[in-house]
Design an enzyme around this catalytic site. Sequence first.
Site, PDB file in Angstrom:
ATOM      1  CE  LYS A  67      10.371   6.182   7.120  1.00  0.00           C
ATOM      2  NZ  LYS A  67       9.587   4.787   6.702  1.00  0.00           N
ATOM      3  N   GLY A  69       7.895   8.410   0.474  1.00  0.00           N
ATOM      4  CA  GLY A  69       7.287   7.323   0.083  1.00  0.00           C
ATOM      5  C   GLY A  69       7.880   5.994  -0.358  1.00  0.00           C
ATOM      6  CE  LYS A 126      14.235   1.712   0.213  1.00  0.00           C
ATOM      7  NZ  LYS A 126      14.388   0.820   1.695  1.00  0.00           N
ATOM      8  CG  HIS A 128      17.253   5.726   0.543  1.00  0.00           C
ATOM      9  ND1 HIS A 128      15.969   6.108   0.419  1.00  0.00           N
ATOM     10  CD2 HIS A 128      16.781   4.853   1.640  1.00  0.00           C
ATOM     11  CE1 HIS A 128      14.551   5.190   0.963  1.00  0.00           C
ATOM     12  NE2 HIS A 128      15.357   4.189   1.440  1.00  0.00           N
ATOM     13  NE  ARG A 150       5.199  12.449   3.314  1.00  0.00           N
ATOM     14  CZ  ARG A 150       4.876  11.736   4.937  1.00  0.00           C
ATOM     15  NH1 ARG A 150       5.441  10.485   4.754  1.00  0.00           N
ATOM     16  NH2 ARG A 150       4.066  11.841   4.848  1.00  0.00           N
ATOM     17  CB  SER A 158       7.854  10.331   7.885  1.00  0.00           C
ATOM     18  OG  SER A 158       7.427   9.287   8.113  1.00  0.00           O
ATOM     19  CB  THR A 247      -1.340   0.947  -4.343  1.00  0.00           C
ATOM     20  OG1 THR A 247      -1.716   2.186  -4.620  1.00  0.00           O
ATOM     21  CG2 THR A 247      -0.171   0.472  -4.644  1.00  0.00           C
ATOM     22  CG  PHE A 249      -2.687   3.911   4.758  1.00  0.00           C
ATOM     23  CD1 PHE A 249      -0.838   4.650   5.426  1.00  0.00           C
ATOM     24  CD2 PHE A 249      -2.441   4.515   5.796  1.00  0.00           C
ATOM     25  CE1 PHE A 249       0.071   5.028   6.599  1.00  0.00           C
ATOM     26  CE2 PHE A 249      -1.963   4.547   7.904  1.00  0.00           C
ATOM     27  CZ  PHE A 249      -0.793   4.407   7.884  1.00  0.00           C
ATOM     28  CE  LYS A 278       0.114  10.089  13.996  1.00  0.00           C
ATOM     29  NZ  LYS A 278      -2.058   9.940  14.400  1.00  0.00           N
ATOM     30  N   GLY A 279       0.556   7.988   6.742  1.00  0.00           N
ATOM     31  CA  GLY A 279       0.523   8.278   5.445  1.00  0.00           C
ATOM     32  C   GLY A 279      -0.723   9.031   5.510  1.00  0.00           C
TER      33      GLY A 279
HETATM   34  P1  A3P Z   1       5.171   8.323   7.436  1.00  0.00           P
HETATM   35  O1  A3P Z   1       5.627   7.976   9.012  1.00  0.00           O
HETATM   36  O2  A3P Z   1       3.855  10.028   7.243  1.00  0.00           O
HETATM   37  O3  A3P Z   1       3.299   7.805   7.934  1.00  0.00           O
HETATM   38  P2  A3P Z   1       9.140   5.274   2.913  1.00  0.00           P
HETATM   39  O4  A3P Z   1       8.767   4.172   2.049  1.00  0.00           O
HETATM   40  O5  A3P Z   1      10.169   5.915   2.550  1.00  0.00           O
HETATM   41  O6  A3P Z   1       9.984   5.147   4.480  1.00  0.00           O
HETATM   42  O7  A3P Z   1       7.849   6.146   3.196  1.00  0.00           O
HETATM   43  C1  A3P Z   1       6.831   5.493   4.674  1.00  0.00           C
HETATM   44  C2  A3P Z   1       5.869   6.761   5.165  1.00  0.00           C
HETATM   45  O8  A3P Z   1       4.875   6.707   3.528  1.00  0.00           O
HETATM   46  C3  A3P Z   1       5.559   6.801   6.483  1.00  0.00           C
HETATM   47  O9  A3P Z   1       4.632   8.113   6.080  1.00  0.00           O
HETATM   48  C4  A3P Z   1       4.134   5.793   5.122  1.00  0.00           C
HETATM   49  O10 A3P Z   1       3.139   5.700   6.622  1.00  0.00           O
HETATM   50  C5  A3P Z   1       4.207   6.437   4.651  1.00  0.00           C
HETATM   51  N1  A3P Z   1       3.302   5.444   3.283  1.00  0.00           N
HETATM   52  C6  A3P Z   1       3.646   3.875   2.993  1.00  0.00           C
HETATM   53  N2  A3P Z   1       2.693   3.671   1.951  1.00  0.00           N
HETATM   54  C7  A3P Z   1       1.279   4.615   1.882  1.00  0.00           C
HETATM   55  C8  A3P Z   1       0.833   4.539   1.075  1.00  0.00           C
HETATM   56  N3  A3P Z   1       0.482   3.617   0.487  1.00  0.00           N
HETATM   57  N4  A3P Z   1      -0.066   5.762   0.848  1.00  0.00           N
HETATM   58  C9  A3P Z   1       0.168   6.921   1.964  1.00  0.00           C
HETATM   59  N5  A3P Z   1       0.958   7.299   2.517  1.00  0.00           N
HETATM   60  C10 A3P Z   1       1.782   5.859   2.427  1.00  0.00           C
END
Ligand code: A3P
Length: 315
Positions: A67, A69, A126, A128, A150, A158, A247, A249, A278-279
């Site tokens: 989570k 990004g 990828k 984690h 993050r 998130s 790219t 959000f 939310k992003g």
């Molecule tokens: P939120 O839950 O705070 O909105 P991952 O890809 O590691 O699972 O992370 C997901 C998080 O990245 C989510 O955060 C998601 O909304 C955010 N995210 C994905 N694409 C994004 C973008 N283009 N810009 C900003 N945030 C993004």
Amino acid sequence: MQRPIRGAKMEMGLESGLEDSEAASPQPSAMVELEGVCMPHEIKENWAAIRGFQARPDDLLICTYPKAGTTWIQEIVDLVQHGGDLQKCARAPIFERSPYIELFPPKPLSSGLELAEAMPSPRTLKTHLPVQLLPPSFWEHNCKIIYVARNIKDNAVSFFHFHRMNKLLPDPGKWEEFLENFVAGKIPYGLWLDHVRGWWEAKDRHPILYLFYEDMKEDPAREIRKVAQFLGIELMESVLKHIVHHTTFESMKANPMANYTTVPSFIMDHSVSAFMRKGTVGNWKEHFTVAQSERLDNIYVQELGNSSLNFRTQL
Ligand code: A3P
């Protein structure tokens, strides 16, 4: 007896191959300890195969704490590698374009390892995994790695909402309960602190581009330039602008190849909480009490206060 469904398939496109009975009542994955780190049990069960994964010298590895990004940087990297060609980047959902190597869904679904092995080079993969658990062949081949970190508060929020919408993860309970588990590292991939710090230290001895979600929000063009430079790719200014645009959000939320809506709703229920939620930087303020915020500030200062690793919790 209920059969556990493997938690790591949470990020796969499970359009087929899952029985109706499973679909009706998916069970969350049990968490276990793997070398001192809390992990979904299927990762432990398949640990020998994951640990023995054969990286290739031209592999690019994207690594994050969940989570932070991941999907965002995956999409950026794919666009950079394909010169901003949207059609090429719409060839498959993001989780197929860069396989998640420690993913072990039930048969007949392919594991992340199988997908990676079948993939022609150069591959983008990828993970984690925390630094100490990375399969050694990535180090042996000196593979390039992009890490995205993050800030702890937004990352926790998130992850909380991801647990709510992902039926293969344990029910997080109330926010305060989840936060307790998060602080104790009793969640998949363990302690956020160990993860971000371990990878930060590794960058001094390995080709790792260490990025921050907050920097990407602040100035995406600047951070995408860093990615291109790290990959040895020259980007024309017009292509860079195009990649920034696709790219954002909003663009990724609307892109079915990036927004995880191709995963069936009995696994990811976007009506509970969207994957593209939310992003933003600072959404934690809508969840944390003052006391919770101070508690994390104290942990942060205690653990990272003397480190060169700095996070921003607002822009
Ligand atoms: P939120 O839950 O705070 O909105 P991952 O890809 O590691 O699972 O992370 C997901 C998080 O990245 C989510 O955060 C998601 O909304 C955010 N995210 C994905 N694409 C994004 C973008 N283009 N810009 C900003 N945030 C993004």
